[in-house]
Design an enzyme around this catalytic site. Structure first.
Site, short mmCIF file in Angstrom:
data_model
loop_
_atom_site.label_atom_id
_atom_site.label_comp_id
_atom_site.label_asym_id
_atom_site.label_seq_id
_atom_site.Cartn_x
_atom_site.Cartn_y
_atom_site.Cartn_z
N GLY A 245 0.84 -1.20 0.00
CA GLY A 245 0.00 0.00 0.00
C GLY A 245 0.87 1.25 0.00
N GLY A 246 0.54 2.16 0.92
CA GLY A 246 1.27 3.43 1.00
C GLY A 246 2.75 3.23 1.24
N GLY B 271 19.93 9.13 -33.66
CA GLY B 271 19.60 9.69 -32.35
C GLY B 271 20.58 9.28 -31.29
N ALA B 272 21.18 8.09 -31.44
CA ALA B 272 22.12 7.62 -30.43
C ALA B 272 23.33 8.54 -30.34
CB ALA B 272 22.58 6.20 -30.75
C1 HXC Z 1 -2.79 -2.48 10.83
C2 HXC Z 1 -1.73 -4.40 10.18
C3 HXC Z 1 -1.61 -3.89 8.87
C4 HXC Z 1 -2.11 -2.60 8.61
C5 HXC Z 1 -0.72 -5.85 8.94
N1 HXC Z 1 -1.19 -5.61 10.16
N2 HXC Z 1 -0.97 -4.84 8.12
N3 HXC Z 1 -2.32 -3.70 11.15
N4 HXC Z 1 -2.69 -1.94 9.62
N5 HXC Z 1 -2.00 -2.05 7.40
C6 HXC Z 1 -1.12 -6.46 11.33
C7 HXC Z 1 -1.97 -7.73 11.18
O1 HXC Z 1 -3.30 -7.44 11.53
C8 HXC Z 1 -1.29 -8.67 12.15
O2 HXC Z 1 -1.71 -8.36 13.44
C9 HXC Z 1 0.15 -8.28 12.05
O3 HXC Z 1 0.18 -6.97 11.48
C10 HXC Z 1 0.92 -9.19 11.14
O4 HXC Z 1 0.22 -9.31 9.93
P1 HXC Z 1 -0.10 -10.71 9.23
O5 HXC Z 1 -1.14 -10.47 8.22
O6 HXC Z 1 -0.36 -11.75 10.26
O7 HXC Z 1 1.31 -11.03 8.57
P2 HXC Z 1 1.61 -11.75 7.19
O8 HXC Z 1 0.79 -12.99 7.06
O9 HXC Z 1 3.09 -11.87 7.11
O10 HXC Z 1 1.10 -10.74 6.06
C11 HXC Z 1 1.70 -9.48 5.92
C12 HXC Z 1 0.88 -8.60 4.95
C13 HXC Z 1 -0.58 -8.57 5.42
C14 HXC Z 1 0.98 -9.17 3.55
C15 HXC Z 1 1.52 -7.22 4.94
O11 HXC Z 1 -0.60 -8.24 6.79
C16 HXC Z 1 -1.40 -7.58 4.65
O12 HXC Z 1 -1.84 -7.89 3.54
N6 HXC Z 1 -1.60 -6.40 5.26
C17 HXC Z 1 -2.38 -5.35 4.61
C18 HXC Z 1 -1.61 -4.82 3.44
C19 HXC Z 1 -2.32 -3.69 2.74
O13 HXC Z 1 -3.23 -3.94 1.92
N7 HXC Z 1 -1.97 -2.49 3.10
C20 HXC Z 1 -2.55 -1.34 2.47
C21 HXC Z 1 -3.09 -0.45 3.55
S1 HXC Z 1 -3.81 0.90 2.71
P3 HXC Z 1 -2.06 -9.50 14.49
O14 HXC Z 1 -2.29 -8.76 15.77
O15 HXC Z 1 -3.27 -10.21 13.95
O16 HXC Z 1 -0.89 -10.41 14.53
C22 HXC Z 1 -2.56 1.96 2.39
C23 HXC Z 1 -2.96 3.13 1.55
C24 HXC Z 1 -2.02 4.27 1.71
O17 HXC Z 1 -1.46 1.79 2.78
C25 HXC Z 1 -1.97 4.99 0.41
C26 HXC Z 1 -1.02 6.16 0.47
C27 HXC Z 1 -0.67 6.65 -0.91
#
Ligand code: HXC
Length: 517
Positions: free
Chosen positions: A172-173, A407-408
């Site tokens: 994401g971000g 061009g090169a």
């Molecule tokens: C809050 C988060 C989080 C997030 C992960 N966690 N991502 N908490 N906000 N964005 C937390 C999980 O809930 C989990 O907590 C712990 O971190 C570990 O994550 P897991 O999923 O268990 O780990 P893993 O299986 O290794 O997977 C990692 C991951 C997955 C692939 C990164 O967590 C994931 O897909 N996260 C979301 C990714 C995403 O889509 N982010 C975009 C956000 S929007 P617990 O307590 O359960 O262990 C964004 C927009 C901004 O960023 C745009 C700006 C331009």
């Protein structure tokens, strides 16, 4: 115990909690994935005992979504200052064991703080990224926090070097801060970058893809061009950071540091005299040319897996860092296409921003013809090379080894693009276009009417080659400053760079130019 001792014990206990990160289970899970923790990473990157942490005790004050129970000192990022080979750096390492390293207001304020200090003090910034993106529980506040970070990245751009090392998810971000920095390093097997993950992609487009195939280290190094270096391990990635920093100045007001020269500046390499095959359709490896010219073992290639028809990288000549740009006849004949244009333009601008002189080795048949290239904007992308060279004010030297066609010739650091010195080898071919194409255009009628068109074509092609397949017409008209015996290239480049070291040149007064992005 005295009250003072109680206070100190309290501080020690709080620090110990910060050191404990997300707790033993999450640290174990991190290790099980083959990853180091944030603090282990900083210990591996920085000179021993130099890390000065800030914000270790900062916590969020979000109460929704049970967040009151999820307070960790430091809030998922370890930030501060340290030294690498004795040189000051600002660093931060996201801690995946704390809420998945997700980006929060507190994370942002800590990272922005070290970045602000880094820009004011003129020291490089290194980010170690391991994050699930914007912290979902903080809603718009975490989005705004990213905005603060991106603004710092942009304001620091071209002022201090910025290096991002991706050491886990960068989702994401989390992708856009690295994308705004100068160098992105990824590690095989553990690094992933994507704006949306496989699950979201499946829902939205129906495509099924693995993390690795979507945004793994190889994808971003070889295909997308998002990353610039790939490492086999975290430790190797840290070595790459150290090597990179050795070529870069700490900021744009300083010159990169010379190392104690260790290779004879007058060394002439006889093998260079025969390295370019006489048959100009035969390839050769430009890496070999580079290695024979620069200080022994000093070449450090940037983006080695991307657009391999162009080579970009840092090297040293008599101990001074230089940026090397070259065409690679071994791959797609060294042609300029969309990707290689982007690669070259970006590298030229990085060198220019950080006062690193440019040496360009030319063997290029021109811009790549084709519908796909035209429709994807080879005109716009190809223009970036011209723009970048023209805009660059650092010393610029070109050497035409063989083809500098159309061009090169112009784009690859020609004198007309404000380059300082243009050399050529006797094998240089400097022409508007290749002989076959030129003859077809100029002698179409004669060839159509000839009794033996093939014999006539061969004869005219031969004449064309005699006229243009040498550097002497260009040398005669001053487009080429000097024709070199190839073996002389190293001493001549070193002498030329010595003369150009004090170069002062200006650009027109303007807010900024409009680089064709
Ligand atoms: C809050 C988060 C989080 C997030 C992960 N966690 N991502 N908490 N906000 N964005 C937390 C999980 O809930 C989990 O907590 C712990 O971190 C570990 O994550 P897991 O999923 O268990 O780990 P893993 O299986 O290794 O997977 C990692 C991951 C997955 C692939 C990164 O967590 C994931 O897909 N996260 C979301 C990714 C995403 O889509 N982010 C975009 C956000 S929007 P617990 O307590 O359960 O262990 C964004 C927009 C901004 O960023 C745009 C700006 C331009």
């Amino acid at each position: 115990m005295t009250t003072e001792m109680q206070e100190i014990e309290q501080l020690r206990a709080m620090r110990a909690k910060a050191m404990a990160a997300g707790g033993p289970e999450r640290i174990e899970a991190q290790h099980a994935k083959g990853k180091l923790t944030a603090r282990e990473r900083l210990a591996a990157l920085l000179d021993a005992g130099t890390f000065q942490e800030i914000g270790a005790l900062a916590t969020h004050n979000v109460t929704d979504f049970d967040m009151a129970d999820k307070k960790y000192p430091g809030d998922g990022v370890v930030a501060g200052f340290g030294k690498i080979h004795g040189r000051k750096v600002a660093v931060y390492a996201q801690d995946f064991t704390v809420l998945g390293g997700s980006f929060s207001e507190v994370q942002s304020s800590k990272i922005c703080r070290v970045m602000d200090v880094a820009v004011e003090s003129g020291i490089p910034i290194i980010g170690l990224i391991d994050s699930g993106g914007a912290r979902i529980q903080e809603g718009v506040r975490s989005l705004a926090a990213y905005g603060q970070l991106f603004t710092r990245n942009v304001m620091a751009s071209g002022v201090v070097p910025q290096i991002s090392v991706i050491l886990g998810p960068s989702a994401g971000g989390a992708v856009y801060s690295p994308a705004l920095t100068d160098f992105v390093i990824m590690v095989r097997r553990i690094s992933y970058m994507f704006i949306t993950g496989p699950d979201v992609i499946k829902t939205v487009t129906g495509e099924e893809v693995s993390f690795r195939d979507l945004g793994g280290a190889l994808v971003h190094n070889a295909k997308s061009g998002v990353a610039h270096l790939m490492a086999d391990s975290e430790h190797q990635a840290f070595q790459q950071v150290k090597q990179l920093l050795s070529y870069l100045p700490p900021n744009n007001a300083e010159d990169p540091r010379r190392v104690e020269p260790y290779d004879d500046p007058m060394r002439m390499d006889e093998a260079l005299n025969t390295i370019v095959p006489l048959d100009d359709t035969q390839p050769y490896d430009m890496h070999e040319v580079i290695e024979r010219i620069v200080d022994r073992d000093s070449f450090f290639e940037i983006q080695p897996y991307y657009a391999r028809n162009a080579i970009t990288g840092f090297a040293r000549l008599d101990g001074y860092p230089v940026g090397i740009v070259a065409n690679q006849p071994n791959y797609l004949a060294g042609v300029l296409d969309i990707d290689s244009s982007d690669k070259i333009a970006r590298f030229v601008r990085i060198c220019d921003a950080f006062n690193i002189p440019l040496v360009t080795l030319v063997d290029c048949p021109g811009y790549l013809p084709g519908v796909e290239q035209e429709h994807h904007g080879i005109i716009r992308h190809g223009a970036k090379v011209i723009y970048a060279y023209c805009e660059a004010t650092v010393p610029k030297i070109s050497v035409v080894l063989r083809k500098a066609i159309g061009g090169a010739y112009i784009a690859m650091s020609s004198k007309q693009l404000r380059s300082d010195l243009a050399f050529a080898w006797p094998t240089a071919e400097i022409a508007v276009m290749g002989p076959e194409g030129a003859v077809n255009i100029l002698y179409r009628r004669e060839l159509a009417e000839a009794a033996d068109p093939e014999a006539l074509r061969r004869q005219i092609v031969e004449e064309y080659r005699r006229k243009f397949h040498n550097p002497y017409v260009a040398a005669d008209t001053g487009q080429i400053d000097e024709v070199l015996e190839p073996r002389e290239t190293r001493p001549r480049l070193i002498a030329a760079l010595d003369i150009l070291r004090g170069k002062v040149t200006t650009l027109p007064a303007r807010k900024h130019g409009l680089m064709p992005v």
